[in-house]
Scaffold this active site. Structure first.
Site, PDB file in Angstrom:
ATOM      1  N   ARG A  61     -41.868   0.051  39.146  1.00  0.00           N
ATOM      2  CA  ARG A  61     -40.515   0.131  38.622  1.00  0.00           C
ATOM      3  C   ARG A  61     -39.510  -0.185  39.739  1.00  0.00           C
ATOM      4  NH1 ARG A  61     -37.138  -0.268  34.271  1.00  0.00           N
ATOM      5  NH2 ARG A  61     -36.717   1.753  33.294  1.00  0.00           N
ATOM      6  N   GLY A  62     -38.434  -0.886  39.397  1.00  0.00           N
ATOM      7  CA  GLY A  62     -37.378  -1.194  40.373  1.00  0.00           C
ATOM      8  C   GLY A  62     -36.873   0.094  41.019  1.00  0.00           C
TER       9      GLY A  62
ATOM     10  N   TYR B 201     -25.087  -3.804  28.994  1.00  0.00           N
ATOM     11  CA  TYR B 201     -26.521  -4.117  28.834  1.00  0.00           C
ATOM     12  C   TYR B 201     -26.954  -3.860  27.396  1.00  0.00           C
ATOM     13  CZ  TYR B 201     -31.600  -3.288  29.087  1.00  0.00           C
ATOM     14  OH  TYR B 201     -32.957  -3.295  28.857  1.00  0.00           O
TER      15      TYR B 201
ATOM     16  N   PRO C 195     -19.776   5.116  33.413  1.00  0.00           N
ATOM     17  CA  PRO C 195     -18.549   5.143  32.606  1.00  0.00           C
ATOM     18  C   PRO C 195     -18.809   5.637  31.182  1.00  0.00           C
ATOM     19  CG  PRO C 195     -18.793   3.023  33.725  1.00  0.00           C
ATOM     20  CD  PRO C 195     -20.046   3.783  33.978  1.00  0.00           C
TER      21      PRO C 195
ATOM     22  N   LYS D 276     -28.362  -6.495  24.597  1.00  0.00           N
ATOM     23  CA  LYS D 276     -29.689  -6.340  23.969  1.00  0.00           C
ATOM     24  C   LYS D 276     -29.580  -6.349  22.446  1.00  0.00           C
ATOM     25  CE  LYS D 276     -32.934  -6.111  27.150  1.00  0.00           C
ATOM     26  NZ  LYS D 276     -34.017  -7.092  27.223  1.00  0.00           N
TER      27      LYS D 276
ATOM     28  N   VAL E  90     -33.973   5.599  37.817  1.00  0.00           N
ATOM     29  CA  VAL E  90     -33.960   6.991  38.250  1.00  0.00           C
ATOM     30  C   VAL E  90     -35.346   7.523  38.613  1.00  0.00           C
ATOM     31  CG1 VAL E  90     -34.069   8.163  35.981  1.00  0.00           C
ATOM     32  CG2 VAL E  90     -32.778   9.185  37.853  1.00  0.00           C
TER      33      VAL E  90
ATOM     34  N   ASP F  68     -42.758  -5.174  33.949  1.00  0.00           N
ATOM     35  CA  ASP F  68     -43.566  -5.410  32.750  1.00  0.00           C
ATOM     36  C   ASP F  68     -44.326  -6.724  32.839  1.00  0.00           C
ATOM     37  OD1 ASP F  68     -42.281  -3.145  31.988  1.00  0.00           O
ATOM     38  OD2 ASP F  68     -41.465  -3.940  30.114  1.00  0.00           O
TER      39      ASP F  68
ATOM     40  N   GLU G  36     -31.965   1.363  24.613  1.00  0.00           N
ATOM     41  CA  GLU G  36     -30.536   1.445  24.978  1.00  0.00           C
ATOM     42  C   GLU G  36     -29.655   0.952  23.825  1.00  0.00           C
ATOM     43  OE1 GLU G  36     -28.785   2.527  27.808  1.00  0.00           O
ATOM     44  OE2 GLU G  36     -30.668   3.466  28.408  1.00  0.00           O
TER      45      GLU G  36
ATOM     46  N   ARG H 160     -37.744 -17.791  38.957  1.00  0.00           N
ATOM     47  CA  ARG H 160     -36.521 -18.351  39.540  1.00  0.00           C
ATOM     48  C   ARG H 160     -36.745 -18.643  41.017  1.00  0.00           C
ATOM     49  NH1 ARG H 160     -31.637 -14.435  37.925  1.00  0.00           N
ATOM     50  NH2 ARG H 160     -32.913 -12.750  38.753  1.00  0.00           N
TER      51      ARG H 160
ATOM     52  N   SER I  93     -34.612  -2.917  23.419  1.00  0.00           N
ATOM     53  CA  SER I  93     -34.546  -1.687  24.212  1.00  0.00           C
ATOM     54  C   SER I  93     -33.971  -0.514  23.437  1.00  0.00           C
ATOM     55  CB  SER I  93     -33.651  -1.956  25.427  1.00  0.00           C
ATOM     56  OG  SER I  93     -33.279  -0.755  26.047  1.00  0.00           O
TER      57      SER I  93
HETATM   58  P1  NDP Z   1     -37.393  -5.958  35.604  1.00  0.00           P
HETATM   59  O1  NDP Z   1     -35.975  -5.789  36.031  1.00  0.00           O
HETATM   60  O2  NDP Z   1     -38.470  -5.355  36.453  1.00  0.00           O
HETATM   61  O3  NDP Z   1     -37.703  -7.542  35.511  1.00  0.00           O
HETATM   62  C1  NDP Z   1     -36.746  -8.422  35.018  1.00  0.00           C
HETATM   63  C2  NDP Z   1     -37.274  -9.828  35.174  1.00  0.00           C
HETATM   64  O4  NDP Z   1     -36.313 -10.736  34.629  1.00  0.00           O
HETATM   65  C3  NDP Z   1     -37.534 -10.266  36.611  1.00  0.00           C
HETATM   66  O5  NDP Z   1     -38.720 -11.026  36.650  1.00  0.00           O
HETATM   67  C4  NDP Z   1     -36.346 -11.173  36.905  1.00  0.00           C
HETATM   68  O6  NDP Z   1     -36.608 -12.166  37.858  1.00  0.00           O
HETATM   69  C5  NDP Z   1     -36.154 -11.830  35.546  1.00  0.00           C
HETATM   70  N1  NDP Z   1     -34.847 -12.454  35.348  1.00  0.00           N
HETATM   71  C6  NDP Z   1     -33.632 -11.851  35.410  1.00  0.00           C
HETATM   72  N2  NDP Z   1     -32.674 -12.749  35.135  1.00  0.00           N
HETATM   73  C7  NDP Z   1     -33.297 -13.933  34.899  1.00  0.00           C
HETATM   74  C8  NDP Z   1     -32.847 -15.229  34.573  1.00  0.00           C
HETATM   75  N3  NDP Z   1     -31.556 -15.506  34.435  1.00  0.00           N
HETATM   76  N4  NDP Z   1     -33.775 -16.202  34.399  1.00  0.00           N
HETATM   77  C9  NDP Z   1     -35.091 -15.950  34.543  1.00  0.00           C
HETATM   78  N5  NDP Z   1     -35.579 -14.738  34.877  1.00  0.00           N
HETATM   79  C10 NDP Z   1     -34.688 -13.748  35.040  1.00  0.00           C
HETATM   80  O7  NDP Z   1     -37.512  -5.457  34.103  1.00  0.00           O
HETATM   81  P2  NDP Z   1     -38.742  -4.725  33.347  1.00  0.00           P
HETATM   82  O8  NDP Z   1     -39.997  -5.419  33.679  1.00  0.00           O
HETATM   83  O9  NDP Z   1     -38.625  -3.264  33.541  1.00  0.00           O
HETATM   84  O10 NDP Z   1     -38.356  -4.975  31.831  1.00  0.00           O
HETATM   85  C11 NDP Z   1     -38.791  -6.147  31.127  1.00  0.00           C
HETATM   86  C12 NDP Z   1     -37.876  -6.386  29.943  1.00  0.00           C
HETATM   87  O11 NDP Z   1     -37.928  -5.267  29.059  1.00  0.00           O
HETATM   88  C13 NDP Z   1     -36.408  -6.575  30.291  1.00  0.00           C
HETATM   89  O12 NDP Z   1     -35.867  -7.486  29.364  1.00  0.00           O
HETATM   90  C14 NDP Z   1     -35.820  -5.197  30.058  1.00  0.00           C
HETATM   91  O13 NDP Z   1     -34.434  -5.264  29.799  1.00  0.00           O
HETATM   92  C15 NDP Z   1     -36.615  -4.755  28.850  1.00  0.00           C
HETATM   93  N6  NDP Z   1     -36.766  -3.322  28.679  1.00  0.00           N
HETATM   94  C16 NDP Z   1     -37.253  -2.567  29.716  1.00  0.00           C
HETATM   95  C17 NDP Z   1     -37.420  -1.222  29.559  1.00  0.00           C
HETATM   96  C18 NDP Z   1     -37.981  -0.380  30.662  1.00  0.00           C
HETATM   97  O14 NDP Z   1     -37.903   0.844  30.548  1.00  0.00           O
HETATM   98  N7  NDP Z   1     -38.578  -0.956  31.704  1.00  0.00           N
HETATM   99  C19 NDP Z   1     -37.081  -0.552  28.282  1.00  0.00           C
HETATM  100  C20 NDP Z   1     -36.682  -1.465  27.230  1.00  0.00           C
HETATM  101  C21 NDP Z   1     -36.514  -2.793  27.444  1.00  0.00           C
HETATM  102  P3  NDP Z   1     -36.287 -11.992  39.442  1.00  0.00           P
HETATM  103  O15 NDP Z   1     -37.515 -11.329  40.025  1.00  0.00           O
HETATM  104  O16 NDP Z   1     -36.098 -13.388  39.885  1.00  0.00           O
HETATM  105  O17 NDP Z   1     -35.059 -11.142  39.549  1.00  0.00           O
HETATM  106  P1  GDP Z   2     -31.675   3.581  31.729  1.00  0.00           P
HETATM  107  O1  GDP Z   2     -32.037   4.574  30.695  1.00  0.00           O
HETATM  108  O2  GDP Z   2     -32.158   2.201  31.434  1.00  0.00           O
HETATM  109  O3  GDP Z   2     -30.243   3.590  32.092  1.00  0.00           O
HETATM  110  O4  GDP Z   2     -32.557   3.976  33.024  1.00  0.00           O
HETATM  111  P2  GDP Z   2     -32.178   4.643  34.433  1.00  0.00           P
HETATM  112  O5  GDP Z   2     -33.452   5.047  35.056  1.00  0.00           O
HETATM  113  O6  GDP Z   2     -31.295   3.728  35.241  1.00  0.00           O
HETATM  114  O7  GDP Z   2     -31.298   5.918  34.064  1.00  0.00           O
HETATM  115  C1  GDP Z   2     -31.799   6.956  33.245  1.00  0.00           C
HETATM  116  C2  GDP Z   2     -30.815   8.097  33.205  1.00  0.00           C
HETATM  117  O8  GDP Z   2     -30.754   8.714  34.498  1.00  0.00           O
HETATM  118  C3  GDP Z   2     -29.369   7.730  32.861  1.00  0.00           C
HETATM  119  O9  GDP Z   2     -28.889   8.674  31.928  1.00  0.00           O
HETATM  120  C4  GDP Z   2     -28.611   7.891  34.163  1.00  0.00           C
HETATM  121  O10 GDP Z   2     -27.238   8.280  34.015  1.00  0.00           O
HETATM  122  C5  GDP Z   2     -29.398   9.034  34.783  1.00  0.00           C
HETATM  123  N1  GDP Z   2     -29.217   9.145  36.240  1.00  0.00           N
HETATM  124  C6  GDP Z   2     -28.774  10.249  36.908  1.00  0.00           C
HETATM  125  N2  GDP Z   2     -28.698   9.989  38.224  1.00  0.00           N
HETATM  126  C7  GDP Z   2     -29.102   8.691  38.386  1.00  0.00           C
HETATM  127  C8  GDP Z   2     -29.221   7.858  39.535  1.00  0.00           C
HETATM  128  O11 GDP Z   2     -28.950   8.249  40.659  1.00  0.00           O
HETATM  129  N3  GDP Z   2     -29.684   6.581  39.313  1.00  0.00           N
HETATM  130  C9  GDP Z   2     -30.002   6.123  38.069  1.00  0.00           C
HETATM  131  N4  GDP Z   2     -30.472   4.876  37.921  1.00  0.00           N
HETATM  132  N5  GDP Z   2     -29.872   6.893  36.969  1.00  0.00           N
HETATM  133  C10 GDP Z   2     -29.428   8.156  37.122  1.00  0.00           C
END
Ligand code: NDP
Ligand code: GDP
Length: 322
Positions: A183-184, A148, A278, A152, A188, A14, A126, A34, A124
């Protein structure tokens, strides 16, 4: 006057889309970063010369105060978090610190240094977890199902509390899952699009996954960062649900991705207990009527288009390095 924005989590999915959006609007963008042993700027390679990076960590409040001082922000977007649900059972304490307490650290840094800055918190879906109503909206009670989700909920309520205690412009976007080619790889959607391509190219033979029945409301990250910005442009701070209003199962996701590369998913997917969680969030479906009406926010990319976009991007990336 050029507006200043400070983004935490700028290296993430994001953060990179939001930086693009704000730069296109003429903002000066500062990003909290970081230290890493090797430079990891995959999502920001194309923007790195336009962003001013400031070293810091959500767990180190002095570094956050320093970041606010240097950036002198009009808007702060707190996107940093330990964001992967599965990891939150393995590292519940560090997830609680970064994803929960980190929000207070950032709010304190803003309150002490630039209290009139507008603050966005990345809440989120979640938090809805074991949902008590469907669809989920701003008034739906929370029932988080993972460390998580619990962290949140804390981050969400502390943001509400700073708004009410100090009259700060602080608000949360309750964003449902949003995805993109950035996306990381462990989430999924990306895990599936990457694997479909690798199997197609003969680099992998199977894909091991967890629960295929879970359902998510998946949108495109590029659309969702627009909502973050809109939330900070209102007369008063309010929280908003951002979602597509459609839900799809993991099985549907797999089917679209594999069909797009001409494969039958049933020949390659192996369910592995290692990926079953879990506690599960079975169904998420958001109602974003408030955001549509008050923010004028609109969705541009639909689910199928999103999955195909991710497959095509992975095909390009992986074909190039093959
Ligand atoms: P990412 O995992 O792609 O990015 C997370 C970021 O947080 C990275 O830049 C990471 O840095 C940084 N970070 C983690 N820990 C720390 C720390 N201790 N100090 C400083 N920076 C830190 O997440 P997204 O971009 O997908 O999501 C953005 C936000 O939105 C998050 O808070 C997420 O939980 C929330 N969110 C995301 C959703 C989604 O579907 N994507 C849905 C709802 C909420 P580094 O590169 O160094 O690891
Ligand atoms: P989340 O909604 O933030 O947990 O996003 P994820 O992409 O990690 O997971 C979405 C859903 O996919 C969850 O219900 C998981 O249990 C389901 N899932 C099923 N198989 C997998 C897998 O191999 N990896 C991940 N990350 N999620 C999975």
């Amino acid at each position: 006057m050029t507006k200043h924005a400070l983004i935490t989590g700028i290296t993430g999915q994001d953060g990179s889309y939001l930086a693009e959006l704000l730069l296109s609007k003429g903002y000066k963008v500062f990003g909290l970063r970081r230290r890493t042993s090797v430079p990891i700027l995959e999502n920001l390679e194309h923007l790195k010369n336009e962003i001013e990076f400031i070293d810091g960590d959500l767990l180190d409040m002095g570094s956050l105060i320093n970041a606010v001082r240097i950036s002198n922000p009009d808007e702060v977007y707190n996107l940093a978090a330990q964001s992967f649900v599965a990891t939150s059972w393995i590292q519940p304490v560090s997830t609680g610190l970064a994803t929960g307490i980190g929000v207070t650290n950032m709010l304190e840094a803003v309150r002490l240094t630039k209290p009139d800055a507008r603050f966005y918190q990345a809440s989120s879906s979640e938090m809805f977890g074991k949902v008590v109503e469907t669809p989920q909206k701003e008034t739906t009670p929370f029932y988080p199902r993972s460390p998580y989700g619990v962290a949140k909920v804390y981050g969400h309520w502390i943001t509400v509390n700073y708004r009410e205690s100090y009259n700060m412009y602080a608000c949360s976007g309750i964003l449902f899952n949003h995805e993109s080619p950035r996306r990381g790889i462990e989430f999924v959607t990306r895990k599936v699009t990457d694997a479909a391509v690798r199997i197609k190219l003969g680099l992998q033979t199977e894909l091991r996954m967890g629960n295929l029945d879970a359902q998510r409301d998946w949108g495109f990250a590029g659309d969702y960062v627009k909502a973050m910005w809109l939330m900070l442009q209102q007369d008063k701070p309010e929280d908003f649900v951002i979602s597509t209003g459609e839900t799809h199962s993991i099985e549907e996701l797999v089917e679209i991705a594999f069909t797009h590369v001409g494969l039958n998913w049933r020949d390659y997917i192996v369910v592995d207990q290692k990926f079953v969680r879990p506690a599960e969030v079975d169904l998420l479906l958001g109602d974003c009527t408030k955001a549509k009406e008050k923010l004028g926010w609109e969705l541009e990319v639909g689910f199928e288009q999103l999955v195909k976009m991710m497959v095509d991007s992975d095909m390009k990336k992986i074909s190039n390095i093959k």
